[in-house]
Design an enzyme around this catalytic site. Structure first.
Site, mmCIF file in Angstrom:
data_model
loop_
_atom_site.group_PDB
_atom_site.id
_atom_site.type_symbol
_atom_site.label_atom_id
_atom_site.label_comp_id
_atom_site.label_asym_id
_atom_site.label_seq_id
_atom_site.Cartn_x
_atom_site.Cartn_y
_atom_site.Cartn_z
ATOM 1 N N ALA A 143 0.827 -1.209 0.000
ATOM 2 C CA ALA A 143 0.000 0.000 0.000
ATOM 3 C C ALA A 143 0.860 1.258 0.000
ATOM 4 O O ALA A 143 0.611 2.198 -0.760
ATOM 5 C CB ALA A 143 -0.938 -0.003 1.202
ATOM 6 N N THR A 171 3.377 -7.927 2.425
ATOM 7 C CA THR A 171 3.133 -8.073 0.986
ATOM 8 C C THR A 171 4.133 -9.012 0.338
ATOM 9 O O THR A 171 3.781 -9.792 -0.551
ATOM 10 C CB THR A 171 3.180 -6.701 0.282
ATOM 11 O OG1 THR A 171 2.297 -5.802 0.935
ATOM 12 C CG2 THR A 171 2.780 -6.827 -1.177
ATOM 13 N N GLY A 176 -0.843 -15.925 -3.238
ATOM 14 C CA GLY A 176 -1.974 -16.242 -4.101
ATOM 15 C C GLY A 176 -2.127 -15.369 -5.317
ATOM 16 O O GLY A 176 -2.083 -15.832 -6.458
ATOM 17 N N VAL A 284 8.522 5.514 13.075
ATOM 18 C CA VAL A 284 7.711 6.650 13.506
ATOM 19 C C VAL A 284 7.265 6.404 14.951
ATOM 20 O O VAL A 284 6.755 5.325 15.273
ATOM 21 C CB VAL A 284 6.487 6.832 12.591
ATOM 22 C CG1 VAL A 284 5.551 7.903 13.144
ATOM 23 C CG2 VAL A 284 6.940 7.209 11.180
ATOM 24 N N ASP A 347 1.389 -0.342 15.409
ATOM 25 C CA ASP A 347 1.884 0.915 15.977
ATOM 26 C C ASP A 347 0.954 2.092 15.711
ATOM 27 O O ASP A 347 0.836 3.003 16.540
ATOM 28 C CB ASP A 347 3.257 1.260 15.386
ATOM 29 C CG ASP A 347 4.296 0.189 15.636
ATOM 30 O OD1 ASP A 347 3.998 -0.760 16.371
ATOM 31 O OD2 ASP A 347 5.416 0.303 15.098
ATOM 32 N N HIS A 368 -5.209 -18.328 9.015
ATOM 33 C CA HIS A 368 -5.030 -19.012 7.724
ATOM 34 C C HIS A 368 -4.896 -20.498 8.015
ATOM 35 O O HIS A 368 -4.127 -20.907 8.886
ATOM 36 C CB HIS A 368 -3.785 -18.502 7.004
ATOM 37 C CG HIS A 368 -3.734 -18.899 5.555
ATOM 38 N ND1 HIS A 368 -3.510 -20.192 5.152
ATOM 39 C CD2 HIS A 368 -3.908 -18.179 4.417
ATOM 40 C CE1 HIS A 368 -3.535 -20.249 3.832
ATOM 41 N NE2 HIS A 368 -3.772 -19.041 3.358
ATOM 42 N N GLU A 381 -3.345 -20.700 -0.732
ATOM 43 C CA GLU A 381 -4.647 -21.275 -1.021
ATOM 44 C C GLU A 381 -4.733 -21.770 -2.463
ATOM 45 O O GLU A 381 -5.557 -22.620 -2.801
ATOM 46 C CB GLU A 381 -5.692 -20.188 -0.791
ATOM 47 C CG GLU A 381 -7.067 -20.654 -0.449
ATOM 48 C CD GLU A 381 -7.875 -19.492 0.089
ATOM 49 O OE1 GLU A 381 -8.446 -18.749 -0.725
ATOM 50 O OE2 GLU A 381 -7.925 -19.319 1.316
ATOM 51 N N ARG A 384 -4.757 -25.528 -3.123
ATOM 52 C CA ARG A 384 -6.078 -26.172 -3.100
ATOM 53 C C ARG A 384 -6.883 -25.771 -4.328
ATOM 54 O O ARG A 384 -7.603 -26.592 -4.905
ATOM 55 C CB ARG A 384 -6.818 -25.782 -1.816
ATOM 56 C CG ARG A 384 -6.306 -26.500 -0.582
ATOM 57 C CD ARG A 384 -7.021 -26.021 0.676
ATOM 58 N NE ARG A 384 -6.508 -24.739 1.134
ATOM 59 C CZ ARG A 384 -7.241 -23.802 1.711
ATOM 60 N NH1 ARG A 384 -8.540 -23.981 1.873
ATOM 61 N NH2 ARG A 384 -6.696 -22.681 2.125
ATOM 62 N N ARG A 405 -11.515 -19.451 4.768
ATOM 63 C CA ARG A 405 -10.399 -19.694 5.679
ATOM 64 C C ARG A 405 -10.848 -19.963 7.116
ATOM 65 O O ARG A 405 -10.269 -20.811 7.794
ATOM 66 C CB ARG A 405 -9.439 -18.496 5.631
ATOM 67 C CG ARG A 405 -8.712 -18.409 4.310
ATOM 68 C CD ARG A 405 -7.883 -17.157 4.186
ATOM 69 N NE ARG A 405 -7.081 -17.194 2.963
ATOM 70 C CZ ARG A 405 -6.285 -16.212 2.568
ATOM 71 N NH1 ARG A 405 -6.184 -15.115 3.288
ATOM 72 N NH2 ARG A 405 -5.595 -16.324 1.446
ATOM 73 N N HIS A 508 -3.323 -14.731 10.624
ATOM 74 C CA HIS A 508 -2.884 -14.327 9.289
ATOM 75 C C HIS A 508 -3.205 -12.875 8.958
ATOM 76 O O HIS A 508 -2.350 -12.149 8.468
ATOM 77 C CB HIS A 508 -3.526 -15.249 8.254
ATOM 78 C CG HIS A 508 -3.086 -14.991 6.853
ATOM 79 N ND1 HIS A 508 -1.747 -14.947 6.501
ATOM 80 C CD2 HIS A 508 -3.789 -14.756 5.712
ATOM 81 C CE1 HIS A 508 -1.657 -14.709 5.199
ATOM 82 N NE2 HIS A 508 -2.871 -14.569 4.707
ATOM 83 N N HIS A 509 -4.435 -12.448 9.213
ATOM 84 C CA HIS A 509 -4.836 -11.116 8.766
ATOM 85 C C HIS A 509 -5.738 -10.468 9.817
ATOM 86 O O HIS A 509 -6.666 -11.105 10.310
ATOM 87 C CB HIS A 509 -5.600 -11.219 7.438
ATOM 88 C CG HIS A 509 -5.759 -9.906 6.718
ATOM 89 N ND1 HIS A 509 -4.890 -9.507 5.732
ATOM 90 C CD2 HIS A 509 -6.671 -8.917 6.836
ATOM 91 C CE1 HIS A 509 -5.271 -8.321 5.272
ATOM 92 N NE2 HIS A 509 -6.349 -7.942 5.925
ATOM 93 N N GLU A 538 -3.828 -3.083 5.267
ATOM 94 C CA GLU A 538 -4.295 -3.857 6.410
ATOM 95 C C GLU A 538 -4.484 -3.019 7.674
ATOM 96 O O GLU A 538 -5.145 -3.453 8.608
ATOM 97 C CB GLU A 538 -3.336 -5.016 6.692
ATOM 98 C CG GLU A 538 -3.915 -6.069 7.619
ATOM 99 C CD GLU A 538 -2.999 -7.271 7.821
ATOM 100 O OE1 GLU A 538 -3.258 -8.059 8.753
ATOM 101 O OE2 GLU A 538 -2.026 -7.419 7.047
ATOM 102 N N ARG A 548 -11.636 -12.486 5.369
ATOM 103 C CA ARG A 548 -11.064 -12.014 4.106
ATOM 104 C C ARG A 548 -10.900 -13.162 3.123
ATOM 105 O O ARG A 548 -10.365 -14.212 3.480
ATOM 106 C CB ARG A 548 -9.703 -11.354 4.337
ATOM 107 C CG ARG A 548 -9.054 -10.865 3.039
ATOM 108 C CD ARG A 548 -7.740 -10.172 3.299
ATOM 109 N NE ARG A 548 -6.723 -11.060 3.818
ATOM 110 C CZ ARG A 548 -6.000 -11.913 3.077
ATOM 111 N NH1 ARG A 548 -6.214 -12.019 1.789
ATOM 112 N NH2 ARG A 548 -5.069 -12.655 3.653
ATOM 113 N N GLY A 551 -6.720 -13.422 -2.015
ATOM 114 C CA GLY A 551 -6.596 -12.584 -3.207
ATOM 115 C C GLY A 551 -7.118 -11.179 -3.000
ATOM 116 O O GLY A 551 -6.842 -10.279 -3.801
ATOM 117 N N ALA A 553 -6.454 -9.259 -0.249
ATOM 118 C CA ALA A 553 -5.508 -8.400 0.473
ATOM 119 C C ALA A 553 -4.673 -7.595 -0.508
ATOM 120 O O ALA A 553 -4.515 -6.374 -0.368
ATOM 121 C CB ALA A 553 -4.603 -9.225 1.378
#
Length: 573
Positions: A143, A171, A176, A284, A347, A368, A381, A384, A405, A508-509, A538, A548, A551, A553
């Site tokens: 991002a 990242t 995936g 920061v 943070d 995950h 993923e 699978r 998930r 995971h997320h 995120e 989520r 794919g 994220a």
């Protein structure tokens, strides 16, 4: 100017089944070194890597790694660098080990510093002082680098801060791909998809806890974002299917290679080329307001300083590597491992709340299902999606492998040992390049027959054989009693050799975070935009709701990172 000819001697070395190529130049070999022992360090993935060289009679007689805290796979790469430096007497021309790029480059940088000391050179350290700029972007993951590319390209003075020693954040570990609908790539491949389908899948996957405006905005801008990423050098020309998606819409590099390791260098190169001032190891510590400007306080080995900025973009990622914060919001996850890099500690939330920003859905934390126990390595993923199945210690399937998930994680935790085996054949392996990375790391158990694989895993051979034979029939019929759809079973899994990897759930997320609107503006408690303050990736909440989809994220970070950059530029006008 006359052309200069340099003697080059091609050299090839194989160590621990990893091939490394380098070229020896006469200028490297003939460099003058002063006898003695020299130590130096450089920042690796997890901590500084310390090395030393011993010089005798003007030549390197010993090179060694003194200290490192890298992953189990990356550790040998650092040692291999030491062997090569010792043999070659230089770092020039030595390539990084595939899959351990950060560790390899850090080790080589440390040895380069040690060699410079042996040549009587001292490294000049740049000192940072208080400064001003148009845009400060905090976090150099997907991002942040996307936003920096946009603002710097628009001619805005941009400083991009990253507290870790390397760019990429979570990242770089993404495997995936990037979800997008109605793209030129899908059209070229004959894949029929729609924005409505993508929207509905995302809302359903998130249990309709998602902010529908944020989701619709992401969906509508997804195709254009794929085009933009391709325009700056990304390869997103392969499209696969992930759990929870109705169609193939996960865009990734050709052959199904991991998206993060490819995308991060592309974004870094693009934002630096555009003129962004990238500063690593720059943490920061606080953000305050000074009239219409923001004061961003930074700690770094280059000095502590304050940046006065007209706009700030927060792209610091989630808090999956902060167990205390995870347990604070979701106590049942106490003791869980994580797939997150160590810098994902949340943070930004203190800064945001002090500035009046609102946090949402902080208890929505995703595990995950396919992570190597005790290792933290996530198995994408897409394995699978390309046909693999899951079996328990009795050799039996227990859930549709294409479940979301959270559902898959819960099902695994209900099995004996709270782990399971991801199982696939040679056909699946050949269909997805990402699997080769797992093979190089020694994560796969392999056997020529199903029975032999069962023996290696300690699973009843007859039961596993029955499961595999039965699955081939299920795949042929397209009718799975466990609910896997016909288009989710692309292969019968009958082509040896056969492979398995033990997996279990890990954090995971973190789907909650800073509340934003469709312009990536941070909202206050009254849902009003805070002027000049943006967030993406995120660190934000609302896009993914209660779960989520794989794919989404990479889609989220690139789409909203780009929006944040564009809106910051617009604000500065």
């Amino acid at each position: 100017m006359k052309n200069l000819r340099v003697l080059a001697i091609p050299t090839f070395i194989i160590l621990s089944a990893v091939a490394i190529f380098f070229t020896v130049k006469t200028s490297d070999v003939n460099s003058t070194l002063t006898d003695g022992t020299y130590t130096a360090a450089a920042d690796g993935r997890n901590a500084p890597i310390e090395v030393s060289i011993e010089v005798k009679d003007g030549k390197v007689v010993k090179a060694q790694v003194l200290k490192e805290e890298e992953t189990d796979f990356a550790k040998p790469a650092a040692q291999q660098m030491a062997v090569l430096v010792e043999q070659k007497g230089s770092t020039a021309g030595i390539d990084a080990v595939s899959g351990a790029t950060i560790t390899s480059n850090a080790t080589l940088k440390a040895f380069g510093s040690a060699l410079a000391l042996a040549k009587g050179k001292t490294e000049k350290v740049k000192t940072y002082k208080d400064t001003k700029c148009d845009v400060v972007i905090i976090g150099a993951g997907g991002a942040g680098m996307t936003a920096a590319n946009v603002t710097a390209t628009a001619g805005k003075k941009t400083i991009l801060l990253e507290k870790m020693a390397n760019v990429g954040g979570n990242t770089i570990a993404a495997t995936g791909g990037l979800n997008a609908s109605q793209t030129r790539i899908q059209e070229k491949l004959g894949i029929e998809d729609s924005n409505d389908s993508y929207f509905n899948d995302t809302m359903k996957g998130g249990y309709n806890k998602n902010d529908p405006e944020l989701v619709r905005n992401m969906v509508e801008k997804s195709a254009a974002t794929v085009d933009w990423l391709i325009s700056i050098g990304a390869d997103l020309t392969d499209v696969g299917k992930m759990a929870g998606s109705s169609n193939k819409r996960t865009h990734r590099p050709q052959g199904g290679a991991a998206v993060g390791a490819h995308l991060v260098p592309v974004l870094e190169k693009a934002c630096v080329k555009a003129g962004a001032d990238l500063r690593l190891s720059s943490k920061v510590t606080d953000i305050t307001k000074d009239g219409k400007n923001y004061l961003v306080k930074v700690e770094s080995k280059n000095g502590n300083y304050t940046i006065k900025a007209k706009t700030v973009i927060i792209a610091t990622g989630g808090f999956g590597a902060n167990p205390d914060m995870v347990v604070k919001y979701k106590p049942e996850l106490k003791g869980f491992g994580t797939t997150n890099h160590k810098g994902a500690t949340g943070d930004a939330f203190d800064w945001i709340t002090k500035l009046g920003g609102q946090l949402v859905q902080m208890d929505e934390i995703q595990t995950h299902p396919t992570v190597i126990p005790g290792n933290g390595t996530m198995i994408t993923e897409a394995v699978r999606g390309n046909g693999a199945i899951m079996v328990n210690r009795e050799g039996k399937r227990f859930c549709t492998e294409m479940a979301t998930r959270d559902v898959m994680s819960k099902a695994i935790l209900e099995q004996k040992g709270q782990t399971a085996y991801l199982l696939f054949d040679q056909d699946v392996r050949e269909s997805l390049k990402a699997i080769e990375g797992y093979a190089k790391k020694g994560l796969l158990t392999q056997a020529d027959t199903v029975e032999a694989l069962a023996e290696k895993l300690g699973i009843p051979a007859a039961d596993l054989k029955a499961t595999m034979t039965g699955y081939a029939k299920i795949q042929a019929s397209g009718n799975d009693p466990l609910g896997r759809k016909a288009n989710e079973m692309p292969r019968p899994l009958t082509k040896g050799p056969f492979y398995a990897v033990e997996v279990g759930p890990a954090i995971h997320h973190t789907m909650g975070g800073v509340k934003i609107n469709t312009n990536a503006q941070v909202l206050d408690e009254g849902n009003n935009p805070i002027p000049g303050l943006y967030a993406a990736g995120e660190v934000t909440g609302g896009v993914h709701g209660g779960n989520r989809l794989g794919g989404n994220a990479v889609a989220d970070i690139c789409i909203y990172g780009k929006i944040a950059g564009e809106q910051a530029v617009e604000f500065l006008k």
